[in-house]
Every structure is written in C-alpha cells, then in structure tokens.
Design an enzyme around this catalytic site. Sequence first.
Site, mmCIF file in Angstrom:
data_model
loop_
_atom_site.group_PDB
_atom_site.id
_atom_site.type_symbol
_atom_site.label_atom_id
_atom_site.label_comp_id
_atom_site.label_asym_id
_atom_site.label_seq_id
_atom_site.Cartn_x
_atom_site.Cartn_y
_atom_site.Cartn_z
ATOM 1 N N GLU A 140 37.373 31.722 32.657
ATOM 2 C CA GLU A 140 37.192 33.162 32.405
ATOM 3 C C GLU A 140 38.197 33.546 31.332
ATOM 4 O O GLU A 140 39.355 33.825 31.624
ATOM 5 C CB GLU A 140 37.470 33.957 33.697
ATOM 6 C CG GLU A 140 36.539 33.636 34.846
ATOM 7 C CD GLU A 140 35.176 34.299 34.701
ATOM 8 O OE1 GLU A 140 34.997 35.140 33.799
ATOM 9 O OE2 GLU A 140 34.284 33.978 35.501
ATOM 10 N N CYS A 145 40.234 42.121 29.864
ATOM 11 C CA CYS A 145 39.390 41.170 29.135
ATOM 12 C C CYS A 145 38.135 41.880 28.648
ATOM 13 O O CYS A 145 37.524 41.471 27.664
ATOM 14 C CB CYS A 145 39.038 39.991 30.021
ATOM 15 S SG CYS A 145 38.426 40.494 31.625
HETATM 16 P P1 NAD Z 1 47.499 33.311 29.150
HETATM 17 O O1 NAD Z 1 46.442 32.419 28.638
HETATM 18 O O2 NAD Z 1 48.752 33.440 28.367
HETATM 19 O O3 NAD Z 1 47.948 32.871 30.625
HETATM 20 C C1 NAD Z 1 47.031 32.857 31.696
HETATM 21 C C2 NAD Z 1 47.490 31.866 32.747
HETATM 22 O O4 NAD Z 1 47.346 30.537 32.251
HETATM 23 C C3 NAD Z 1 48.958 32.002 33.141
HETATM 24 O O5 NAD Z 1 49.069 31.792 34.526
HETATM 25 C C4 NAD Z 1 49.636 30.877 32.353
HETATM 26 O O6 NAD Z 1 50.809 30.410 32.946
HETATM 27 C C5 NAD Z 1 48.556 29.804 32.391
HETATM 28 N N1 NAD Z 1 48.575 28.849 31.277
HETATM 29 C C6 NAD Z 1 48.816 29.086 29.981
HETATM 30 N N2 NAD Z 1 48.660 27.964 29.260
HETATM 31 C C7 NAD Z 1 48.311 26.979 30.121
HETATM 32 C C8 NAD Z 1 47.998 25.602 29.984
HETATM 33 N N3 NAD Z 1 48.026 24.996 28.806
HETATM 34 N N4 NAD Z 1 47.657 24.898 31.090
HETATM 35 C C9 NAD Z 1 47.604 25.500 32.303
HETATM 36 N N5 NAD Z 1 47.906 26.810 32.498
HETATM 37 C C10 NAD Z 1 48.246 27.553 31.416
HETATM 38 O O7 NAD Z 1 46.817 34.754 29.329
HETATM 39 P P2 NAD Z 1 47.477 36.158 29.691
HETATM 40 O O8 NAD Z 1 48.244 36.669 28.528
HETATM 41 O O9 NAD Z 1 48.162 36.087 31.013
HETATM 42 O O10 NAD Z 1 46.174 37.054 29.926
HETATM 43 C C11 NAD Z 1 45.454 37.661 28.901
HETATM 44 C C12 NAD Z 1 44.214 36.868 28.537
HETATM 45 O O11 NAD Z 1 43.415 36.641 29.691
HETATM 46 C C13 NAD Z 1 43.301 37.610 27.586
HETATM 47 O O12 NAD Z 1 42.816 36.714 26.631
HETATM 48 C C14 NAD Z 1 42.186 38.115 28.464
HETATM 49 O O13 NAD Z 1 40.976 38.384 27.799
HETATM 50 C C15 NAD Z 1 42.062 37.004 29.439
HETATM 51 N N6 NAD Z 1 41.419 37.424 30.672
HETATM 52 C C16 NAD Z 1 40.124 37.041 30.881
HETATM 53 C C17 NAD Z 1 39.462 37.467 32.013
HETATM 54 C C18 NAD Z 1 38.019 37.089 32.262
HETATM 55 O O14 NAD Z 1 37.581 37.219 33.401
HETATM 56 N N7 NAD Z 1 37.278 36.634 31.277
HETATM 57 C C19 NAD Z 1 40.128 38.246 32.963
HETATM 58 C C20 NAD Z 1 41.454 38.590 32.729
HETATM 59 C C21 NAD Z 1 42.091 38.164 31.571
#
Ligand code: NAD
Length: 507
Positions: free
Chosen positions: A260, A294
């Site tokens: 997601e 998102c």
């Molecule tokens: P992020 O990608 O920085 O982090 C999200 C999560 O992933 C965190 O828990 C982080 O620690 C983990 N993470 C990061 N890199 C990783 C890796 N290489 N391997 C494993 N885990 C890893 O995102 P954010 O800044 O917390 O959130 C914002 C983003 O999330 C936006 O792009 C938004 O659109 C998206 N989002 C999408 C949805 C959806 O349902 N499509 C919902 C909410 C947020």
Amino acid sequence: MEFLKELGIQSHNAGAATGADWLPGKGTHIRSYSPVNGALIATVGSTGRDEYETVLRTAAAAFEQWRLVPAPQRGEVVRQIGEALRGKKDALGRLVSFEMGKSLQEGWGEVQEMIDICDFAVGLSRQLYGLTMHSERPQHRMYEQWHPLGITGIISAFNFPVAVWSWNAMLALVCGDVCVWKPSEKTPLSAIACQRIIAEVFTRNQVPEGACCVINGGREVGQWLAEDGRVPLVSATGSTAMGKAVGVTVAARLGRCLLELGGNNAIIISQHADLDMALIGSVFGAAGTAGQRCTTTRRLIIHEAVYDNFKERLVKAYGQLSIGDPLDERNHVGPLIDKAAVKMYEEAIAACKEQGGHFVVEGSVLAGAGYESGCYVRPCIAEVGADYPVVQTETFAPILYLIKYSRLEEAIAIQNNVPQGLSSAIMTTDLREAERFLSAAGSDCGIANVNIGTSGAEIGGAFGGEKETGGGRESGSDAWKAYMRRQTNTINYGTRLPLAQGIRFDI
Ligand code: NAD
C-alpha cells in the site's frame, strides 16, 4: 497529559512485545517528539536482533495453536478488542493526534475506523467462504477451503499510526494468522498504546502469547521482516521507495507482499460540476491532514469553462484556513510530521517554480507563537503543466497543483498519466461523464469516486491502488483472502479411480 497515563505510556517504554510480555528494546532508543509543540513525549526502545528472534519464535508457536481455534471464536476475541477500543477512543485519538499531528477529529476518526474494522472482522469470522465445484468425474466432490497462512508481518507508515495496523491485524486474526507489527519509528507510542489495549483482551481470553506482537525500530527492523522466510505475508504501507525495496526482498524468497504505497490523486472538475461540493471536496482533500494522506488530493484537473471561477473560489477558501494546534478544533490544518517533511515541502515548491509553476497561493513555513515546533506550513496552490516532474511525484505536504482541460478524454488521460494509481474522483452532475470516468477506459486507479473527493475511504470496500501504489488491497470486500491460503480438495467417494481429462492409465 491524562491520556498518556490512561494508555500506560511512560517516560521510557519497552520497545517490543510478544503480547502481554514486553522486551526492553536493546537497540538505539527512539525519541518521539510531538510535531504539535516540539515536546519530547517519551522514548521507546528499539528491537534488538535477539529480541526479534524471541518475538518470531513466540509468534510461530502461537500460530500452531491459534490456527486451530474456530474462526467464530477468533472473531469473539476481535469483538472484545473492538469493545476495548471503544473504551479508549478518546485517549487513543488524542495520542494519535498529538504524536502524528492530525486534527483531533481525525485522531478519533482513526480509532473509529479501528472499531469499524473489528465489527467487520467479527462478521467475517463466520463468512470465510470457499466455493464448491462440480467435478467432471463421477462420484467425486470438489471444493475449496481457506486455511490460515502463518505470521503476517505488518509494516506501517506514520500518517495512519493505528488504523492501518488494525485493517491488517483484525482480518489476519480472524483468518487464524498471528501478527508481528513494525510501526513507523515516527509514531511508536501509538503502537505501544494499541499493544497494551489488546494485551488485556488476549490475557482475559487466554489467547496464546505471540498472537499479536510489536517490534519497534527503524527500517532495518522492517528489513528483517521482509527477509524472513518464517513470514509468509508482509503487508507494507509507506512510500513507493520502501515498497520497491520490500517487494524485491520478499519476492526473492517467493513470499507474499501486500503493498500500500504512495498516491498522486486527482479530482477532475467538470463544467457540469456542483462547484460548491467540488470546493469542499478539493479543500478538505488537499489541505486536510496537512496533505499527509496517501489519498490527499494533489492535482485538480479543471475544465476551462469553470477554471477561472473555481480558482478564485479556491484562493478565497485557502485564505480562510486556520493553521495551528490540531487538538484545538477551530484549526483546519495541523503540522507536518517533522522538519525533514518541511524541507521536502520547501524543495518541492522551489522545484515547481523552477519548472515553470505559478503559485496563486504562496507556501511558507510558519514561525512565532504556536508554531515553535517548526513543522507548520501554509497550504499552497500552483498552476502547472501536467508533465512537470514535480507534478509526477508525491510530495507528502499540502501542495495543490491546478491543470486546465477542455475535453473529458484529455482530463482522464492527464489523471492517469502519473506513475501512481491510488485514488481519483470526478465532480460532475452529468451521468454520461460519470460513467465514462468509471468505465474501463476511465480512471486507472484502485479507487474512483463521483462527487466525493479522493480521501476518506470507508472500511467496507477493498482499499488500495495500482501501478506504483503497489497493487495491494486491504480492509473490506474480499481483501481477507490475502491473509489465507487456498486449498482445492477433490474427494472420490466411488469405487473406481477415473483420471481427469479422461486419461487412461491401465495396469
Ligand atoms: P516510509 O516509506 O518512510 O516508511 C513506512 C514504513 O516502512 C516505516 O515503518 C519504515 O520504518 C519502513 N521502511 C522504510 N524503508 C524500509 C525498508 N527498506 N524495508 C523495510 N521497511 C522499511 O513512509 P512514511 O513517510 O512513514 O509514510 C508516508 C508514505 O506512506 C506516503 O508515500 C504515503 O502515500 C504512503 N501511505 C500509503 C498508504 C496506502 O494505503 N496506499 C497509506 C498510508 C501511507
């Protein structure tokens, strides 16, 4: 702060839990600062590698038992989680709002969404249906059934610190899976509060220790989950960059991923739109949650006949937005999550200007009384070309791009012509336009709405998007199937062994 006490949050908190039992979190401490006022709320341990092993072993052992509990009994435990959340809705909503920076209404809304998914999952626990098929062979019966999958790894983003976990966990639990949750390192306290709430319910119901675990930490802890062959499903919510990394890692071991990821959502505003409705949908969609959903509206594709009029109304509405403490209900817009997000906002504005964008509402970082955290920014609006690189990317901040169109097909092409495919909408009172937008030649997104903005989905539908949004679906409809494995069974109750396709094999 009463709500912290009510939720059992201390000044320093253990970092991992296997259920009711906590592990200290031997890694570097995570400091959780509130973007509301910049205050340090509390610290949290981050999970060490040996603690991770303990959690995974406990979860694997819990699965052996939990998968055998009848699904409606699993549903009864989830029903009680819903009740427990009802009791803590005020406190948990306040914590979400204070730790993440969203409005109090949205903080409570997020907890309500958790309660709603619990209710949904309770009903689902009696509806994990498989099909029966007619066998081509005489005296044979064929059907399919759904079995629990195993450990569901849940990696969540900061902007929905609790709801997204519950979408996954409540479904996974009724499906007979156990969960290991790696919350965002930007909102670890909200996760700790959830763990405390469910642990009470689990203890009361003698749910095996390990059925729901939390492992706080940064991306490396998420990577452990992605690499771990004991985790058949990794459900990861976050940026597209994260999804690409997790997706490749999980695919390399032929595991399953539910991704997601980021959106780049647009509303088409037709010349037949009810412009009053379009205005509310656009402003809430673009400026609400300070542009950190998102499903935030990032682009408005406006028909040339109403463009100037609608732009004027938008500018006026933006002038009335009050920006400040999200726990004060008079404010419409709260802070960004941290200063790194503020920097990305500033960089996107600079890039937009460089690429030719014309700002009709200027952006700026707010300073002075009430803005001490340095995370408050002014929502802004720019007129742009649809193909500007900055318009093609998701900047997680309240920057709204305006694009003009003359024909519906052109508007749909603009709407689809981005790498992401999460949410989309059209504002129109013309039935033909609406249906064209929803047709196979219309929006290419996972969510397509008519006369509703792009944000604010209900839990009853499957949620997710296409292309670089990752293709995952969670929450309602039949999204539960991702958390189970399908088994096709054929039973021969006859006295002969005929082969399928009429193949003869005489001995
Ligand atoms: P992020 O990608 O920085 O982090 C999200 C999560 O992933 C965190 O828990 C982080 O620690 C983990 N993470 C990061 N890199 C990783 C890796 N290489 N391997 C494993 N885990 C890893 O995102 P954010 O800044 O917390 O959130 C914002 C983003 O999330 C936006 O792009 C938004 O659109 C998206 N989002 C999408 C949805 C959806 O349902 N499509 C919902 C909410 C947020």
